[in-house]
Write a protein that holds these residues in place. Structure first.
Motif, PDB file in Angstrom:
ATOM      1  N   THR A  34      -4.805   7.789 -70.048  1.00 41.87           N
ATOM      2  CA  THR A  34      -5.586   8.446 -71.088  1.00 41.87           C
ATOM      3  C   THR A  34      -4.598   9.261 -71.913  1.00 41.87           C
ATOM      4  OG1 THR A  34      -7.473   8.578 -69.578  1.00 41.87           O
ATOM      5  CG2 THR A  34      -7.566   9.938 -71.561  1.00 41.87           C
ATOM      6  N   LEU A  35      -3.961   8.588 -72.853  1.00 38.05           N
ATOM      7  CA  LEU A  35      -2.864   9.203 -73.589  1.00 38.05           C
ATOM      8  C   LEU A  35      -3.369   9.950 -74.810  1.00 38.05           C
ATOM      9  CD1 LEU A  35      -0.282   6.266 -73.511  1.00 38.05           C
ATOM     10  CD2 LEU A  35      -0.676   8.052 -71.805  1.00 38.05           C
ATOM     11  N   ARG A  36      -2.652  10.998 -75.180  1.00 36.14           N
ATOM     12  CA  ARG A  36      -2.948  11.773 -76.377  1.00 36.14           C
ATOM     13  C   ARG A  36      -1.702  11.857 -77.247  1.00 36.14           C
ATOM     14  NH1 ARG A  36      -5.466  13.898 -72.105  1.00 36.14           N
ATOM     15  NH2 ARG A  36      -7.676  14.426 -72.288  1.00 36.14           N
ATOM     16  N   GLY A  37      -1.935  11.890 -78.556  1.00 34.44           N
ATOM     17  CA  GLY A  37      -0.836  12.154 -79.448  1.00 34.44           C
ATOM     18  C   GLY A  37      -0.460  13.618 -79.381  1.00 34.44           C
ATOM     19  N   GLY A  38       0.741  13.949 -79.829  1.00 30.12           N
ATOM     20  CA  GLY A  38       1.148  15.342 -79.772  1.00 30.12           C
ATOM     21  C   GLY A  38       2.449  15.606 -80.482  1.00 30.12           C
ATOM     22  N   THR A  39       2.657  16.851 -80.844  1.00 25.67           N
ATOM     23  CA  THR A  39       3.937  17.288 -81.389  1.00 25.67           C
ATOM     24  C   THR A  39       4.929  17.449 -80.256  1.00 25.67           C
ATOM     25  OG1 THR A  39       3.474  19.648 -81.146  1.00 25.67           O
ATOM     26  CG2 THR A  39       2.703  18.575 -83.177  1.00 25.67           C
ATOM     27  N   ASP A  40       6.190  17.616 -80.595  1.00 25.08           N
ATOM     28  CA  ASP A  40       7.154  18.011 -79.577  1.00 25.08           C
ATOM     29  C   ASP A  40       6.798  19.416 -79.108  1.00 25.08           C
ATOM     30  OD1 ASP A  40       8.542  15.658 -79.838  1.00 25.08           O
ATOM     31  OD2 ASP A  40      10.082  16.486 -81.156  1.00 25.08           O
ATOM     32  N   GLN A  59     -12.420  27.676 -67.947  1.00 25.22           N
ATOM     33  CA  GLN A  59     -12.797  26.531 -67.131  1.00 25.22           C
ATOM     34  C   GLN A  59     -11.539  25.926 -66.546  1.00 25.22           C
ATOM     35  OE1 GLN A  59     -14.745  23.450 -69.299  1.00 25.22           O
ATOM     36  NE2 GLN A  59     -14.772  22.021 -67.584  1.00 25.22           N
ATOM     37  N   PHE A  60     -11.490  25.752 -65.239  1.00 29.86           N
ATOM     38  CA  PHE A  60     -10.330  25.173 -64.583  1.00 29.86           C
ATOM     39  C   PHE A  60     -10.587  23.703 -64.318  1.00 29.86           C
ATOM     40  CE2 PHE A  60      -9.925  29.650 -63.721  1.00 29.86           C
ATOM     41  CZ  PHE A  60      -8.575  29.875 -63.864  1.00 29.86           C
ATOM     42  N   SER A  61      -9.568  22.900 -64.562  1.00 27.22           N
ATOM     43  CA  SER A  61      -9.709  21.457 -64.394  1.00 27.22           C
ATOM     44  C   SER A  61      -8.439  20.891 -63.826  1.00 27.22           C
ATOM     45  CB  SER A  61     -10.022  20.795 -65.740  1.00 27.22           C
ATOM     46  OG  SER A  61      -9.942  19.393 -65.644  1.00 27.22           O
ATOM     47  N   ALA A  62      -8.556  19.869 -62.968  1.00 27.93           N
ATOM     48  CA  ALA A  62      -7.377  19.216 -62.403  1.00 27.93           C
ATOM     49  C   ALA A  62      -6.878  18.079 -63.266  1.00 27.93           C
ATOM     50  CB  ALA A  62      -7.702  18.673 -61.004  1.00 27.93           C
ATOM     51  N   SER A  63      -7.567  17.773 -64.357  1.00 29.60           N
ATOM     52  CA  SER A  63      -7.145  16.707 -65.259  1.00 29.60           C
ATOM     53  C   SER A  63      -6.724  17.298 -66.578  1.00 29.60           C
ATOM     54  CB  SER A  63      -8.288  15.709 -65.466  1.00 29.60           C
ATOM     55  OG  SER A  63      -9.396  16.363 -66.039  1.00 29.60           O
ATOM     56  N   PRO A  64      -6.001  16.525 -67.415  1.00 28.15           N
ATOM     57  CA  PRO A  64      -5.591  17.049 -68.712  1.00 28.15           C
ATOM     58  C   PRO A  64      -6.792  17.484 -69.526  1.00 28.15           C
ATOM     59  CG  PRO A  64      -4.429  15.010 -68.219  1.00 28.15           C
ATOM     60  CD  PRO A  64      -5.487  15.171 -67.178  1.00 28.15           C
ATOM     61  N   PRO A  65      -6.659  18.563 -70.319  1.00 24.07           N
ATOM     62  CA  PRO A  65      -7.779  19.065 -71.083  1.00 24.07           C
ATOM     63  C   PRO A  65      -8.326  18.011 -72.024  1.00 24.07           C
ATOM     64  CG  PRO A  65      -5.945  20.607 -71.129  1.00 24.07           C
ATOM     65  CD  PRO A  65      -5.448  19.346 -70.509  1.00 24.07           C
ATOM     66  N   ALA A  66      -9.651  17.915 -72.115  1.00 23.23           N
ATOM     67  CA  ALA A  66     -10.300  16.973 -73.020  1.00 23.23           C
ATOM     68  C   ALA A  66     -11.142  17.740 -74.014  1.00 23.23           C
ATOM     69  CB  ALA A  66     -11.179  15.991 -72.229  1.00 23.23           C
ATOM     70  N   SER A 115      -1.154  17.581 -70.841  1.00 23.20           N
ATOM     71  CA  SER A 115      -1.655  17.667 -72.204  1.00 23.20           C
ATOM     72  C   SER A 115      -1.637  16.320 -72.908  1.00 23.20           C
ATOM     73  CB  SER A 115      -0.835  18.682 -73.012  1.00 23.20           C
ATOM     74  OG  SER A 115      -0.941  19.984 -72.474  1.00 23.20           O
ATOM     75  N   GLN A 116      -0.603  15.505 -72.660  1.00 28.52           N
ATOM     76  CA  GLN A 116      -0.500  14.209 -73.320  1.00 28.52           C
ATOM     77  C   GLN A 116      -0.899  13.037 -72.437  1.00 28.52           C
ATOM     78  OE1 GLN A 116       3.656  14.881 -75.308  1.00 28.52           O
ATOM     79  NE2 GLN A 116       2.386  13.738 -76.759  1.00 28.52           N
ATOM     80  N   GLY A 117      -1.091  13.278 -71.136  1.00 25.53           N
ATOM     81  CA  GLY A 117      -1.590  12.233 -70.255  1.00 25.53           C
ATOM     82  C   GLY A 117      -0.578  11.212 -69.797  1.00 25.53           C
ATOM     83  N   TRP A 118       0.732  11.513 -69.879  1.00 28.31           N
ATOM     84  CA  TRP A 118       1.746  10.582 -69.398  1.00 28.31           C
ATOM     85  C   TRP A 118       1.808  10.622 -67.876  1.00 28.31           C
ATOM     86  CZ3 TRP A 118       6.444  11.893 -73.085  1.00 28.31           C
ATOM     87  CH2 TRP A 118       6.043  11.685 -74.405  1.00 28.31           C
ATOM     88  N   ARG A 119       2.369   9.592 -67.289  1.00 26.38           N
ATOM     89  CA  ARG A 119       2.414   9.510 -65.832  1.00 26.38           C
ATOM     90  C   ARG A 119       3.378  10.534 -65.227  1.00 26.38           C
ATOM     91  NH1 ARG A 119       3.119   4.382 -63.634  1.00 26.38           N
ATOM     92  NH2 ARG A 119       3.759   5.403 -61.715  1.00 26.38           N
ATOM     93  N   VAL A 122      -1.902  18.806 -79.761  1.00 25.18           N
ATOM     94  CA  VAL A 122      -2.237  17.448 -79.346  1.00 25.18           C
ATOM     95  C   VAL A 122      -3.492  16.984 -80.080  1.00 25.18           C
ATOM     96  CG1 VAL A 122      -1.196  17.750 -77.069  1.00 25.18           C
ATOM     97  CG2 VAL A 122      -3.631  18.215 -77.382  1.00 25.18           C
ATOM     98  N   TRP A 123      -3.731  15.663 -80.046  1.00 26.96           N
ATOM     99  CA  TRP A 123      -4.938  15.079 -80.621  1.00 26.96           C
ATOM    100  C   TRP A 123      -5.336  13.871 -79.798  1.00 26.96           C
ATOM    101  CZ3 TRP A 123      -0.318  15.871 -83.134  1.00 26.96           C
ATOM    102  CH2 TRP A 123       0.485  14.757 -83.354  1.00 26.96           C
ATOM    103  N   THR A 124      -6.553  13.374 -80.048  1.00 25.44           N
ATOM    104  CA  THR A 124      -7.176  12.405 -79.148  1.00 25.44           C
ATOM    105  C   THR A 124      -6.471  11.056 -79.120  1.00 25.44           C
ATOM    106  OG1 THR A 124      -9.313  13.460 -79.553  1.00 25.44           O
ATOM    107  CG2 THR A 124      -9.346  11.276 -78.560  1.00 25.44           C
TER     108      THR A 124
END
Length: 503
Positions: free
Chosen positions: A171-177, A40-47, A370-374, A122-124
């Motif tokens: 719409t920020l997500r937590g994540g590892t480096d 599935q292709f999406s223009a927004s970060p994966p949810a 992936s993390q939703g930063w600007r 990443v996580w929600t």
């Protein structure tokens, strides 16, 4: 000093690239032996798909890509993200000889995937900590050899400051480096919770593995070579350099003095006092950043004139192939740069300097999609050959608000060295580049590279409102409870300050 603001900036590519000073507008996963799932292709970060969770391993993954911004040169492969939901691990399909899964462990068994080069988990909830340990191993494309297990660093030390526009509206997500692994087409991941089996409930919701294909280098730019010297860089045309009063080559920084003592810890003042503008203040993109009055005498004293350090060569965003459609169209500014925070990306040292633009595109893609930063979190990045790259958009000579040191992104600049420097010192070309970039950036506002400043925390390691006296060139760990920028690079900071102050 301000003459440098109008100067051109070189790029480390064959075609000369100039940093814009007046900013333009923004520009199926298959288990072995199984058929591939639909992409599935999406223009927004994966949810996370509706109804799925870390306990539903059958959740489909998604892949995302975006068109290149209008007017830019599109490479044949613009980059993709594969997003895979993590589920509970059982012993039935574990590779022969592998350890049995920890109670409550989630992850992904050995899996065939589309090619990728960088990954992260990443996580929600961006404010949730990963109460466990995440490890991955990958299969090299071509050879089919599996790597050892690699630890993924997880912390809240990066990200937008509390109560900023980016933190409130994104719409920020937590994540590892993110971790650079090179070309790979297979992956295995495990996330083991801390403590007993009951601790599984403490793992954050929506755990997903992000596999980043950074795409191809820009078609109109040559790759960065191994022998590029960041102390010279590539400037504009001779006419431009003459008009701006800038020479073709900037002088090389002095050899850092390795015998200097390790960097000292910042001083905390428990009774907060107002020493700078409000931490969360952001300047509209169409207004210049306001000047802040000195608070502790570390700017130039009356009658003293600080000469600006030479402006270093910088590879522009277009030079490393930034897809401008992935970031927000506007820019976010703080007042002035009072502190330079030095980081390492902790993504390994196995990349070549020719691969550095791909590493940066991967980090940019991970931060934004992936993390939703600007935008990418760092203001600048430096590869192990000493090449300096423009990071977050907004103008290299402007005080752009980054997302690099949680609690102190305001009135600061973040520069990340590509690689890991916990047990390996940074090469001289890297420390020279850090000194020249930091000296120039601090000098734009008359601040001494070897001085200190009283900073007000916006939260994080220090409670909101706490006053902390920091070196003007500090390590990430000075602003947050983290090992970054690694013990070896942190111990090189006194020499970097000395070299920057002498420019």
């Amino acid at each position: 000093m301000r003459a440098f603001i109008a100067s051109t900036v070189g790029a480390a590519f064959t075609a000369a690239l100039v940093v814009p000073l007046a900013m333009p507008p923004a520009a199926a996963l298959a288990q072995p032996g199984q058929a591939s799932a639909a992409v599935q292709f999406s223009a927004s970060p994966p949810a996370l798909p509706a109804g799925s969770s870390p306990s539903s391993p059958s959740s489909p993954f998604s892949a995302s890509s975006s068109p290149t911004a209008p007017g830019s040169s599109a490479p044949a492969n613009a980059g993709d993200t594969q997003s895979l939901a993590l589920g509970p691990l059982g012993s039935g399909s574990r590779a022969a000889g592998a350890d049995a899964p920890t109670p409550g462990e989630v992850g992904l068994e050995e899996t065939d995937v589309e090619p990728f080069s960088l990954l992260g988990v990443v996580w929600t909830d961006a404010s949730a900590e990963l109460a466990g340990e995440a490890e991955v191993r990958t299969r090299a494309a071509g050879s089919g050899e599996w790597s050892d297990w690699h630890h993924l660093h997880a912390s809240l030390d990066h990200g937008p400051d509390p109560e900023t526009t980016e933190e409130r509206t994104g719409t920020l997500r937590g994540g590892t480096d993110p971790l650079w692994v090179g070309a790979a087409d297979g992956v295995q991941v495990r996330v083991a919770p801390d403590g007993s089996a009951d601790a599984a409930a403490e793992l954050p919701e929506g755990l997903r593995l992000e596999l980043i294909d950074p795409g191809d280098d820009p078609v109109d730019s040559a790759a960065v070579g191994e022998e590029h010297d960041a102390t010279t860089g590539t400037t504009g045309t001779g006419a431009e350099a003459e008009a701006d009063g800038e020479t073709d080559a900037a002088p090389e920084a002095e050899e850092p003095r390795t015998e200097e003592p390790a960097a000292s810890e910042p001083t905390v003042q428990e009774s907060p006092v107002e020493t700078e503008e409000a931490p969360a203040g952001e300047t509209p993109a169409d207004q210049p950043p306001a000047e802040a009055a000195p608070s502790d005498g570390e700017a130039a004293a009356p009658g003293e004139q600080l000469l600006a350090a030479p402006r270093p060569g910088v590879v522009t965003r277009s030079g490393w192939g930034a897809n401008e459609s992935w970031r927000e169209s506007g820019f976010s500014y703080t007042d002035v740069v009072k502190t330079v925070f030095v980081h390492h990306t902790a993504g390994g040292n196995g990349y070549t300097c020719a691969e550095a633009p791909s590493v940066i595109r991967g980090i940019y893609q991970y931060h934004t999609r992936s993390q939703g930063w600007r935008d990418i979190g760092y203001n600048f990045l430096v590869d192990k050959c000493g090449t300096i790259y423009e990071g977050r958009a907004g103008g290299v000579d402007r005080a752009v608000m980054g997302a690099h040191t949680y609690g102190f992104n305001h009135n600061s600049m973040g520069v990340a060295v590509l690689g890991t420097h916990s047990s390996t010192a940074a090469p001289k070309k890297v420390t020279d580049a850090l000194a020249q970039l930091s000296g120039w950036k601090l000098g734009l506002d008359g601040r001494k590279a070897n001085g200190t400043w009283k900073r007000v925390s916006a939260g994080g390691k220090y409670a909101k409102g706490t006053v902390v006296t920091m070196h003007n060139i500090s390590g990430h760990r000075d602003g947050f409870a983290t090992d970054c920028p690694g013990n070896q690079l942190y111990n090189q900071l006194p020499a970097i300050r000395t070299a920057a102050a002498r420019m």
